[in-house]
Design a protein around this motif. Structure first.
Motif, short mmCIF file in Angstrom:
data_model
loop_
_atom_site.label_atom_id
_atom_site.label_comp_id
_atom_site.label_asym_id
_atom_site.label_seq_id
_atom_site.Cartn_x
_atom_site.Cartn_y
_atom_site.Cartn_z
N LEU A 15 34.21 41.42 50.31
CA LEU A 15 33.76 41.90 49.14
C LEU A 15 32.24 42.71 49.35
O LEU A 15 32.01 43.77 48.78
CB LEU A 15 33.64 40.96 48.01
N GLY A 18 32.79 45.92 51.24
CA GLY A 18 33.42 47.00 50.51
C GLY A 18 35.12 46.98 50.86
O GLY A 18 35.87 48.07 50.36
N THR A 21 38.44 44.55 47.07
CA THR A 21 37.79 44.48 45.38
C THR A 21 38.02 43.15 44.83
O THR A 21 38.95 42.44 45.15
CB THR A 21 38.09 45.60 44.35
N SER A 22 37.34 42.76 43.65
CA SER A 22 37.44 41.36 43.19
C SER A 22 38.96 41.53 42.33
O SER A 22 39.71 40.78 42.32
CB SER A 22 36.51 41.01 42.29
N ASP A 58 33.09 43.73 40.33
CA ASP A 58 33.17 44.58 41.21
C ASP A 58 31.96 45.61 40.69
O ASP A 58 31.42 46.22 41.78
CB ASP A 58 34.57 45.54 41.21
N SER A 62 28.84 46.47 43.22
CA SER A 62 28.52 47.98 43.41
C SER A 62 27.06 48.07 43.14
O SER A 62 26.37 48.94 43.87
CB SER A 62 29.29 48.86 42.74
#
Length: 495
Positions: A15, A18, A21-22, A58, A62
């Motif tokens: 995660l 990148g 993703t969750s 997510d 980010s």
């Protein structure tokens, strides 16, 4: 490796890079849950909630605001109150109950960014060692004996949590441990189960069984994952008067695997009659591995261990009978239909007779008996005195310089579902012989998968630590995990 098969640590790292993703992790777990209904491990699927939480996770990743648990999909034992999600403690008496509040442990997990997949099966009100007392029906272990298709118990009371983690339906799960209900099912399913020190995790918002014994903890695929998840679950809570006002250390940072010079105690009283030969062999092998890793292994005595089971089965039912008296059909949950002329006492009796299962009724009656005026001194008061002696045994051993204690987690591998159903309930209670002492003394303990039985079922070894020294205990468990190299997984026969 499928995304739902990842560990927390592996998923966290992917995660952060990148690479996943969750949302990806969550969908993989939801798909796995859909294909594993045979296991009956998940009782309520919160798919919409999970997708919303994954989307938020997510965004948080980010934004650079992630914790180690952000985006990790979890299963939650049906004992933890989750706002607006059915919370029944696997009992008919709480049918349809949706809390308007959140347990402190789950609130801490959601604050860390974890994702909720759903609620998990368990023994009714956490009373049982096989998940067969559940109103949802038994959870089934993903493991089977070699050459057999017979259903195997995942243990209890956190059987659904253990089965879900072992079957990769979630990356980890919450459990509760009153007399071994995290450690025993973890040992039966080849997973890691950590019971923290009493007071390390808040009990607020967890349906009570025995208030002086209950403790929440993580059930995971590895020791590292247990360290990561405990860090998110733990913390002082003013809503729980027994919550310890202590800082939460970085448990993962303690995992060096270096146990040179540590003193590991081997309790002679844990060599009980009827213990499986596979368990005895595994214990000896685990002892040798810790010695090879640089630990000093010493024989120790915990003389009051022989009184632990009867002491537990007086204190726990006594507290249960008090806690469960609130379920009367008046404020919430099931209410029996009355006939003409029946009054309030009839409603109490009929509601409890209809709502509580046989095991819960048995323990409530036993608890009421030992608390009654004629027997309080003879049973309950005496049991509390013996409990103090059991605690003093551990204190004396730790005062002599022992850092951790190694023992079996269970006296035998898991058994076939139904094998003990018609037997004397005492036979099932005897399965708790290695686990109840920790709850009576309030100590931390962890079950680490260490091998397979002669019929190919998982076996676990238990490490017992000093109070509130989970970091040191986890490091010793990590060293044991590395030394045993257990990596077996159940064949996915249920898909």
């Amino acid at each position: 490796m499928a995304l739902n098969e990842l560990t927390i640590a592996q998923a966290r790292d992917l995660l952060a890079k990148g690479e996943v993703t969750s949302a990806d992790l969550t969908e993989a777990c939801l798909t796995a849950i859909e294909s594993a209904t045979t296991l009956n491990a998940v009782t309520t699927v919160t798919a919409d909630k999970a997708r919303e939480m994954a989307k938020a996770a997510d965004a948080r990743i980010s934004a650079g605001d992630a914790t180690a648990m952000t985006g990790i999909p979890l299963g939650i034992k049906d004992l933890f109150a989750v706002e607006d999600v059915p919370t029944q403690a696997a009992s008919n008496i709480l049918g349809g109950f949706k809390p308007r509040y959140e347990s402190t442990v789950t609130r801490n997990l959601w604050a860390s960014g974890a994702v909720m997949l759903g609620k998990l099966n368990m023994d009714e009100f956490a009373m049982g060692s096989s998940n067969e007392s559940s109103a949802y029906g038994p959870a089934i272990s993903p493991w089977r004996e070699d050459g057999s298709d017979a259903a195997i118990t995942p243990g209890g009371s956190s059987g659904g949590s253990a089965a879900a983690v072992a079957a990769d339906l979630c990356l980890a799960a919450t459990g509760t441990d009153t007399g071994g209900s995290i450690r025993q099912p973890a040992a039966f399913t080849g997973t890691v189960g950590l019971k923290p020190t009493y007071g390390r995790c808040s009990r607020w918002g967890i349906v009570a069984f025995a208030s002086s014994l209950d403790q929440a903890g993580p059930m995971t695929k590895t020791v590292r994952d247990a360290a990561i998840m405990l860090g998110a679950m733990a913390g002082h809570d003013p809503m729980d008067s027994t919550s310890a006002d202590l800082p939460v250390p970085d448990f993962e940072a303690a995992l060096t695997g270096d146990i040179r010079g540590k003193k590991i105690g081997i309790p002679r009283e844990y060599r009980v009659e009827g213990m499986s030969a596979s368990v005895d062999t595994l214990w000896a092998e685990g002892t040798a591995k810790l010695r090879d890793a640089g630990a000093e292994v010493v024989d120790i005595s915990l003389p009051h261990t022989k009184h632990a089971l009867p002491t537990y089965y007086i204190i726990a039912p006594a507290e249960a009978s008090s806690n469960l008296s609130r379920y009367d059909g008046v404020k919430y949950g099931h209410r029996a239909t009355l006939s003409a002329g029946e009054g309030i006492n009839d409603m109490y009796e009929k509601t409890r007779a209809e709502g509580f299962g046989p095991e819960v009724q048995r323990r409530v009656m036993l608890g009421a008996y030992v608390l009654s005026a004629g027997y309080y001194d003879a049973y309950y008061k005496k049991a509390q005195r013996v409990r103090a002696l059991i605690k003093q045994d551990f204190e004396a051993v730790f005062a002599d310089g022992v850092d951790a204690i190694l023992a079996p987690a269970t006296p035998s591998p898991a058994w076939q579902l139904g094998a003990m159903k018609s037997a004397d309930p005492v036979e099932m209670y005897l399965q708790d012989v290695f686990t109840v002492t920790l709850n009576l003394a309030g100590l931390p303990g962890i079950s680490v998968p260490a091998g397979l039985s002669s019929k190919g079922l998982p076996l676990g070894l238990q490490l017992i630590g000093r109070p509130f020294e989970e970091a040191d205990l986890l490091n010793t468990a990590y060293a044991l995990e590395q030394a045993t190299g257990f990596s077996a997984k159940a064949d996915k026969w249920w898909t």
